[in-house]
Motif scaffolding. Sequence first.
Motif, PDB file in Angstrom:
ATOM      1  N   THR A   1       0.818  -1.215   0.000  1.00 18.28           N
ATOM      2  CA  THR A   1       0.000   0.000   0.000  1.00 18.28           C
ATOM      3  C   THR A   1       0.852   1.267   0.000  1.00 18.28           C
TER       4      THR A   1
ATOM      5  N   PRO B   1       2.575   4.486  -1.117  1.00 22.06           N
ATOM      6  CA  PRO B   1       2.494   5.483  -2.193  1.00 22.06           C
ATOM      7  C   PRO B   1       3.829   6.212  -2.361  1.00 22.06           C
TER       8      PRO B   1
ATOM      9  N   ASN C   1       1.574   9.668  -8.748  1.00 20.77           N
ATOM     10  CA  ASN C   1       1.792   8.636  -7.734  1.00 20.77           C
ATOM     11  C   ASN C   1       2.431   7.428  -8.404  1.00 20.77           C
TER      12      ASN C   1
ATOM     13  N   PRO D   1      -2.633   3.783  -3.072  1.00 19.44           N
ATOM     14  CA  PRO D   1      -3.176   5.141  -3.188  1.00 19.44           C
ATOM     15  C   PRO D   1      -2.478   6.119  -2.238  1.00 19.44           C
TER      16      PRO D   1
ATOM     17  N   ILE E   1      -7.383  11.934  -3.298  1.00 26.59           N
ATOM     18  CA  ILE E   1      -6.936  10.545  -3.150  1.00 26.59           C
ATOM     19  C   ILE E   1      -6.424  10.127  -4.518  1.00 26.59           C
TER      20      ILE E   1
ATOM     21  N   PRO F   1      -4.865   7.441  -6.868  1.00 30.23           N
ATOM     22  CA  PRO F   1      -4.565   6.005  -7.033  1.00 30.23           C
ATOM     23  C   PRO F   1      -3.167   5.777  -7.607  1.00 30.23           C
ATOM     24  N   SER F   2      -2.670   4.591  -7.413  1.00 26.04           N
ATOM     25  CA  SER F   2      -1.379   4.225  -7.988  1.00 26.04           C
ATOM     26  C   SER F   2      -1.410   4.369  -9.504  1.00 26.04           C
TER      27      SER F   2
ATOM     28  N   ASN G   1      -1.749   7.090 -11.147  1.00 24.16           N
ATOM     29  CA  ASN G   1      -2.504   8.275 -11.565  1.00 24.16           C
ATOM     30  C   ASN G   1      -1.795   9.533 -11.090  1.00 24.16           C
TER      31      ASN G   1
ATOM     32  N   SER H   1      -0.620   6.931   3.304  1.00 22.46           N
ATOM     33  CA  SER H   1      -1.115   5.694   2.708  1.00 22.46           C
ATOM     34  C   SER H   1      -2.453   5.341   3.336  1.00 22.46           C
TER      35      SER H   1
END
Length: 218
Positions: free
Chosen positions: A59, A61, A85, A90, A148, A150-151, A153, A188
Amino acid sequence: MASEPENKETEAPAGKGGRLSKDTLNLIIAACAVLISAASFVATYLQSDAAYRQVKAETWPYLQLSSSNYDMGSDSKVISLNLENAGVGPAAVKSFTLYYDKQPVETVWHLLLACCTDEGTDRMTFVQAYIDGSPEAPIITSGASGQIMPSGNGAGLFIMPRDASNAELWERLDKARHKLEGRACYCSLLEECYMTDFKSDPVEVKMCPANPHKNYNG
């Protein structure tokens, strides 16, 4: 006639003659039980710690700040500043400050006034003049704090295409973007928080502190 002496069995004193007393045996059993319990606790702790580290890694980031002056997709000159990210989990962006020449800037218009216009230019007049004079080259902006992410993005903090109407301003911004810096705090999903200046590795903190400057709002 002399009588033969009687053969009597004598018990060895407790703890002697190779035998353990009942108290000693109970003490050894209790000590073994304690050792087994301790070993079980350590094994459980190590297993739990390994599981937590695995979840933390899954998890984690990792924010990156980058700029460019060309868009491969449209094959055109476009200045962009992007917050992405690049981690595996996220990122909850708690704060993000953009600096030009070591000074914080709240919006892209504050940035353009600081880097690319004559001293004393009125911000509202400049903004309206750009909107009216460059309708085919709108500046697209976005903030970052409170998102927030996301990975994989990111957020386009500003995107400025080049055309004949804004060529001089665009060229000034292209030179000025190398003086841009950022500072962010993000967390995270496990509430593991990190501070970064995008130059060195993020530093883990207990919680994100209040931002001493205004967040960049696009």
